[in-house]
Enzyme design. Structure first.
Site: not given
Ligand code: GGG
Length: 326
Positions: A120, A167, A199, A223, A227
């Site tokens: 990222y 990993k 994983d 991330d 989720d």
């Molecule tokens: N409120 C968090 C948000 O907008 N998430 C969307 C997103 O793409 N997040 C990527 C991340 O959390 O690094």
């Protein structure tokens, strides 16, 4: 003492849930000054930039920031905002609430996600037509910092199980450094811990989340695994997060802008309100933070619920119910 809070709703349902958190905070006996600022897809369409200089300055100068959600411009908004507040740790609790029909009702996890590097960090390129690259940076410094924070968090919050996700069997240099560094930190602290290939960890979290507590993760893994955990407890509408820096911090729901329901007024405000509760903890108002969490919990248990939780309440109705519980 007045606390200056930058309020950046961002895109989509961010514009619906952020006012809910501000309403709840406004009910508390704390002196907040809310400074509203723009960012995101619409801002880019109007001004040519997704994160105007003025917004960046407001976030940098505030005592803390509440951020809603990022849409298509996520990489231009949320990643720089995290950097502006100097955040190195993204704290993402995922817990099952009484009264909700969670897939895994014993879930009580906290992801401690490295927040500055990994895939990222945005070093992407097209080297020739049809061939693109992504450079991934992992440093010993950032790995040490997130591991220290993760073990401290576990101790401070009474979590016995700490897992280092990685990993390193495939990404030997980068995840290898992350893993070696986090293990060194654990050993220096005399802390108990496990390691897990990310994983396989995804499968174990889905099947037996109760065996895990704090999970220290590289950026992308944090991330994705958070989720996954959202799915175990009832959805993304329930997961708050804190982006913690040395001197500043930003609080946002884990969910994004949800364009499929944006504008309908039915987004679940819980994740945003719980993010505001994390901000209260950060500003050292633990009793008020607990009051807000208890109010959300009570509404989730027996109050009006938004459609993502099987109800038919609007964002406003659910927010009003939380305010009434305070
Ligand atoms: N409120 C968090 C948000 O907008 N998430 C969307 C997103 O793409 N997040 C990527 C991340 O959390 O690094």
């Amino acid at each position: 003492m007045t606390h200056e809070i930058a309020v950046i709703p961002g895109d989509g349902i961010g514009q619906e849930v952020t006012p809910a958190a501000v309403d709840v905070l406004g009910e508390l006996n704390i002196d907040f000054e809310f400074v509203h600022a723009e960012a995101g897809d619409e801002t880019k369409a109007e001004t040519g930039t997704a994160l105007p200089e003025e917004t960046a300055e407001i976030a940098a100068d505030a005592d803390a920031t509440l951020f809603g959600a990022a849409g298509e411009t996520a990489a231009d908004v949320i990643l720089p905002l995290r950097s502006i507040v100097g955040s190195f740790a993204n704290v993402r609790p995922a817990r099952a609430y009484p009264g909700l029909d969670a897939l895994q009702p014993e879930t009580d996890l906290v992801f401690i996600r490295e927040n500055t590097e990994g895939v990222y960090s945005g070093i992407e390129d097209e080297i020739t037509e049809g061939v693109r690259t992504l450079t991934r940076v992992i440093t010993e410094d950032a790995s040490e910092k997130i591991a220290e924070y993760g073990f401290q968090y576990a101790k401070r919050n009474g979590y016995d199980d700490v897992t280092i996700a990685h990993k390193a069997n495939v990404m030997r240099e980068t995840d290898g450094l992350f893993l070696d560094t986090a293990e060194r930190v654990a050993e220096e602290r005399g802390a108990e811990y496990d390691t897990a290939l990310m994983d396989a960890l995804a499968m174990h979290l889905a099947m037996t989340p109760e065996e895990y507590g704090v999970v220290i993760c590289p950026n992308l893994a944090g991330d994705m695994l958070s989720d996954l955990a959202a799915g175990l407890v009832g959805g993304l509408g329930l997961l708050p997060s804190a982006n913690i820096g040395e001197e500043n911090a930003l609080f946002e729901p884990v969910h994004g802008s949800a364009p499929d329901i944006a504008g309908e007024g039915v987004a679940n405000p819980s994740a945003m309100i719980l993010s505001a509760a994390m901000m209260l903890d950060h500003l050292e108002y633990p009793e008020e933070a607990e009051t807000v969490r208890a109010a959300v919990e009570s509404v989730l248990d027996s109050g009006p619920r938004t459609p993502d939780l099987g109800g038919s309440a609007s964002t406003e109705e659910m927010t009003e119910a939380v305010v009434d519980e305070l």
